[in-house]
Design an enzyme around this catalytic site. Structure first.
Site, PDB file in Angstrom:
ATOM      1  N   GLN A  11      34.610  38.850  29.368  1.00  0.00           N
ATOM      2  CA  GLN A  11      33.373  39.631  29.402  1.00  0.00           C
ATOM      3  C   GLN A  11      33.177  40.351  30.729  1.00  0.00           C
ATOM      4  O   GLN A  11      32.875  41.537  30.766  1.00  0.00           O
ATOM      5  CB  GLN A  11      32.164  38.735  29.113  1.00  0.00           C
ATOM      6  CG  GLN A  11      30.863  39.525  29.157  1.00  0.00           C
ATOM      7  CD  GLN A  11      29.735  38.871  28.395  1.00  0.00           C
ATOM      8  OE1 GLN A  11      29.846  37.748  27.944  1.00  0.00           O
ATOM      9  NE2 GLN A  11      28.644  39.569  28.241  1.00  0.00           N
ATOM     10  N   GLY A 144      35.845  30.975  30.708  1.00  0.00           N
ATOM     11  CA  GLY A 144      37.067  30.396  30.172  1.00  0.00           C
ATOM     12  C   GLY A 144      38.162  31.433  30.012  1.00  0.00           C
ATOM     13  O   GLY A 144      39.313  31.215  30.365  1.00  0.00           O
ATOM     14  N   THR A 179      26.364  30.536  35.826  1.00  0.00           N
ATOM     15  CA  THR A 179      26.302  30.877  34.401  1.00  0.00           C
ATOM     16  C   THR A 179      26.924  29.780  33.552  1.00  0.00           C
ATOM     17  O   THR A 179      26.848  29.833  32.340  1.00  0.00           O
ATOM     18  CB  THR A 179      27.045  32.190  34.113  1.00  0.00           C
ATOM     19  OG1 THR A 179      28.374  32.050  34.594  1.00  0.00           O
ATOM     20  CG2 THR A 179      26.381  33.348  34.806  1.00  0.00           C
ATOM     21  N   ASN A 206      28.281  37.826  42.005  1.00  0.00           N
ATOM     22  CA  ASN A 206      27.098  38.473  41.438  1.00  0.00           C
ATOM     23  C   ASN A 206      25.884  38.356  42.333  1.00  0.00           C
ATOM     24  O   ASN A 206      25.122  39.306  42.483  1.00  0.00           O
ATOM     25  CB  ASN A 206      26.780  37.882  40.067  1.00  0.00           C
ATOM     26  CG  ASN A 206      27.739  38.386  39.007  1.00  0.00           C
ATOM     27  OD1 ASN A 206      28.321  39.454  39.180  1.00  0.00           O
ATOM     28  ND2 ASN A 206      27.920  37.643  37.948  1.00  0.00           N
ATOM     29  N   ASN A 228      27.443  46.384  37.899  1.00  0.00           N
ATOM     30  CA  ASN A 228      28.774  46.902  37.602  1.00  0.00           C
ATOM     31  C   ASN A 228      28.955  48.320  38.110  1.00  0.00           C
ATOM     32  O   ASN A 228      30.047  48.710  38.501  1.00  0.00           O
ATOM     33  CB  ASN A 228      29.040  46.839  36.095  1.00  0.00           C
ATOM     34  CG  ASN A 228      29.165  45.410  35.609  1.00  0.00           C
ATOM     35  OD1 ASN A 228      29.404  44.513  36.403  1.00  0.00           O
ATOM     36  ND2 ASN A 228      28.985  45.193  34.323  1.00  0.00           N
ATOM     37  N   GLU A 254      50.294  49.931  50.177  1.00  0.00           N
ATOM     38  CA  GLU A 254      49.809  49.969  51.559  1.00  0.00           C
ATOM     39  C   GLU A 254      48.700  48.955  51.784  1.00  0.00           C
ATOM     40  O   GLU A 254      48.544  48.442  52.886  1.00  0.00           O
ATOM     41  CB  GLU A 254      49.287  51.371  51.903  1.00  0.00           C
ATOM     42  CG  GLU A 254      50.386  52.330  52.278  1.00  0.00           C
ATOM     43  CD  GLU A 254      49.846  53.688  52.673  1.00  0.00           C
ATOM     44  OE1 GLU A 254      48.971  53.750  53.548  1.00  0.00           O
ATOM     45  OE2 GLU A 254      50.294  54.687  52.099  1.00  0.00           O
TER      46      GLU A 254
END
Length: 450
Positions: A11, A144, A179, A206, A228, A254
C-alpha cells in the site's frame, strides 16, 4: 539510454508511486492517457525522459514501473483512477490474499506464489531497456507486504540483476504514530535483508512528514495524499537529472559512490526545501543560501532523527531551477563554517552537488507553492542510528515475551530468524557508533614524529 525501473510494493509503495507518476507526468507534459503533445519525435527513444517512460509506436508514453500488492484494493484504485490509461494492465499485479501485517506471509507463504510473476514482468520491462541503470524500489517496512514481499523481491533482484543498483525508498515506523502492533518485528526482519540487498536506502517516516506538513504548510489534518505529494517532490528532485538535462547531472550510481563510505552504512536521511504554502511564498525571497540552510534544519528531516546528535559522513545537494554554481559554492562554504553541522574527521569535503535547470513543478490544487528554485538533500549521518535503536528497543520488549511470534512461526518462519535479524541490527548500530567515533586514536602515533 540509462533507463530506470520503478517497483512499487504494497500500500505505501503504491500510494507513493501514484504521487510520483502524477508529478512526473506534469513535469514532462504527459497527459493521463500517456500522450505527450510536446514530443514531436514519435517513437524516437533518445529524449532524456525516456529513462522513466517507454514510448509505443502510437506515441503513448508508458511508465517503466511495476505495482505489486498481495491484495487488490489499493491497486484497484490505480486501475480506476485518473491515470488508469497510463499504465499497461500487466504492470499492475495483485494477489487475492493479504499479507495481514505479517512479514512471514509476505516473504514465505503468499509472497512466493506471486514472486515469479512479478519477476517476469520486471524482466519484460528490463528487456525493453537498452542500458538498464538500476531499480527504484518503494515500500514500507512496517506492514506485511512491504516488509516481507519487499525483502523477497529485493533478494531475487540481487540474484537476477546482480550488478544493477537498487535504490530503496522505505517508510519506517514513526516513534509515536503506529499503524500495526507488530511493526517492530516486520521492520527488524526487513532491515536485515535491506542491509544486504540494497545499495542505498532512503528513510522516510510518516510522523516527520506530518510535522512538516503541519508546520510549514499549515495543514491541520494532513492526509496521506499531502504526505505523498511532499515525498514525490523529494523523489522527483533525486531523479530530475536522469530525466532532464542540466548543468551538473547526477547519475544513480553517483549517489552510491558519493554517499556510501562502507557497504552497510547506506541509510540516508532526506530533506527538501522550500516547503512553503502559496500564501507565504509571496513574502519570502527564498535565495539559494536560505533554502540551503533550511535543508540542514533538524525540523525539515523526513525521518524522526536529529542530525545534531551525530556527524555527517557525506551529503548530496540536488538543486533545481534558477540556481548557478557560484551561489551553491557560497552556500556550501557557509554551511561548512557552522559548528552545529559536524562532519566526521575522515571525510573533509563531504559535499556532492547537482544542479538542474528544470524548476520544480507543483500539482495543481496541491499544497506547495510554485517556486523558482528548490533543493533536496540526501545525507549520510551517524544520527540515523537513532531510528534503528528505537525500533530495536520496541522489538526487544515484545520478543522478550515472545509476543505474537506464533503468527510468524505458523507461516513457516523459524525463531532463529528473529534473533539473527536482531543481531544484525545490533551490529549495524555498533557500526554507526564506530564510524562516528573520533579516528584520533588510530592517528595518535604518527603525530609525535613530525
Amino acid at each position: 539510454m540509462r533507463e530506470v525501473i520503478s517497483i512499487h510494493i504494497g500500500q505505501a509503495g503504491t500510494q507513493v508511486g501514484n504521487a510520483c507518476w502524477e508529478l512526473y507526468c506534469l513535469e514532462h507534459g504527459i497527459q493521463p492517457d500517456g500522450q505527450m503533445p510536446s514530443d514531436k519525435s514519435v517513437g524516437y527513444g533518445d529524449d532524456a525522459f525516456n529513462t522513466f517512460f517507454s514510448e509505443t509506436g502510437a506515441g503513448k508514453h508508458v511508465p517503466r514501473a511495476v505495482f505489486l500488492d498481495l491484495e487488490p484494493t489499493v491497486i484497484d484504485e490505480v486501475r480506476t483512477g485518473t491515470y488508469r490509461q497510463l499504465f499497461h494492465p500487466e504492470q499492475l499485479i495483485t494477489g487475492k490474499e493479504d499479507a495481514a501485517n505479517n512479514y512471514a506471509r509476505g516473504h514465505y507463504t503468499i509472497g512466493k506464489e506471486i514472486v515469479d510473476l512479478c519477476l517476469d514482468r520486471v524482466r519484460k520491462l528490463a528487456d525493453q531497456c537498452t542500458g538498464l541503470q538500476g531499480f527504484l524500489v518503494f515500500h514500507s517496512v512496517g506492514g506485511g507486504t512491504g516488509s516481507g514481499f519487499g525483502s523477497l523481491l529485493l533478494e531475487r533482484l540481487s540474484v537476477d540483476y546482480g550488478k544493477k543498483s537498487k535504490l530503496d525508498f522505505c517508510v519506517y515506523p514513526s516513534p509515536q504514530v503506529s499503524t500495526a502492533v507488530v511493526e517492530p518485528y516486520n521492520s527488524v526482519l526487513s532491515t536485515h535483508s535491506l542491509l544486504e540487498h540494497t545499495d542505498v536506502a532512503f528513510m522516510l517516516d510518516n510522523e516527520a512528514i506530518y510535522d512538516i506538513c503541519k508546520r510549514a504548510l499549515d495543514i491541520d489534518r494532513p492526509t496521506y495524499t499531502n504526505l505523498n505529494r511532499l515525498v514525490a517532490q523529494v523523489i522527483s528532485s533525486l531523479t530530475t537529472s536522469l530525466r532532464f538535462d542540466g548543468a551538473l547531472n547526477v547519475d544513480i550510481t553517483e549517489f552510491q559512490t558519493n554517499l556510501v563510505p562502507y557497504p552497510r552504512i547506506h541509510f540516508m536521511l532526506c530533506s527538501y526545501a522550500p516547503v512553503i504554502s502559496a500564501e507565504k511564498a509571496y513574502h519570502e525571497q527564498l535565495t539559494v543560501a536560505e533554502i540551503t540552510n533550511s535543508v540542514f534544519e533538524p525540523a525539515n528531516m523526513m525521518a524522526k532523527c536529529d542530525p545534531r546528535h551525530g556527524k555527517y559522513m557525506a551529503c548530496c545537494l540536488m538543486y533545481r531551477g534558477d540556481v548557478v554554481p557560484k551561489d551553491v559554492n557560497a552556500s556550501v562554504a557557509v554551511i561548512k563554517t557552522k559548528r552545529t553541522i559536524q562532519f566526521v574527521d575522515w571525510c573533509p569535503t563531504g559535499f556532492k552537488c547537482g544542479i538542474n535547470y528544470q524548476p520544480p513543478t507543483v500539482v495543481p490544487g496541491g499544497d506547495l507553492a510554485k517556486v523558482q528554485r528548490a533543493v533536496c538533500m540526501l545525507s549520510n549521518t551517524t544520527a540515523i542510528a537513532e531510528v534503528f535503536s528505537r525500533i530495536d528497543h520496541k522489538f526487544d520488549l515484545m520478543y522478550a515475551k515472545r509476543a505474537f511470534v506464533h503468527w510468524y512461526v505458523g507461516e513457516g518462519m523459524e525463531e532463529g530468524e528473529f534473533s539473527e535479524a536482531r543481531e544484525d541490527l545490533a551490529a549495524l548500530e555498533k557500526d554507526y557508533e564506530e564510524v562516528g567515533a573520533e579516528s584520533s586514536e588510530a592517528g595518535g602515533d604518527e603525530e609525535g614524529e613530525y
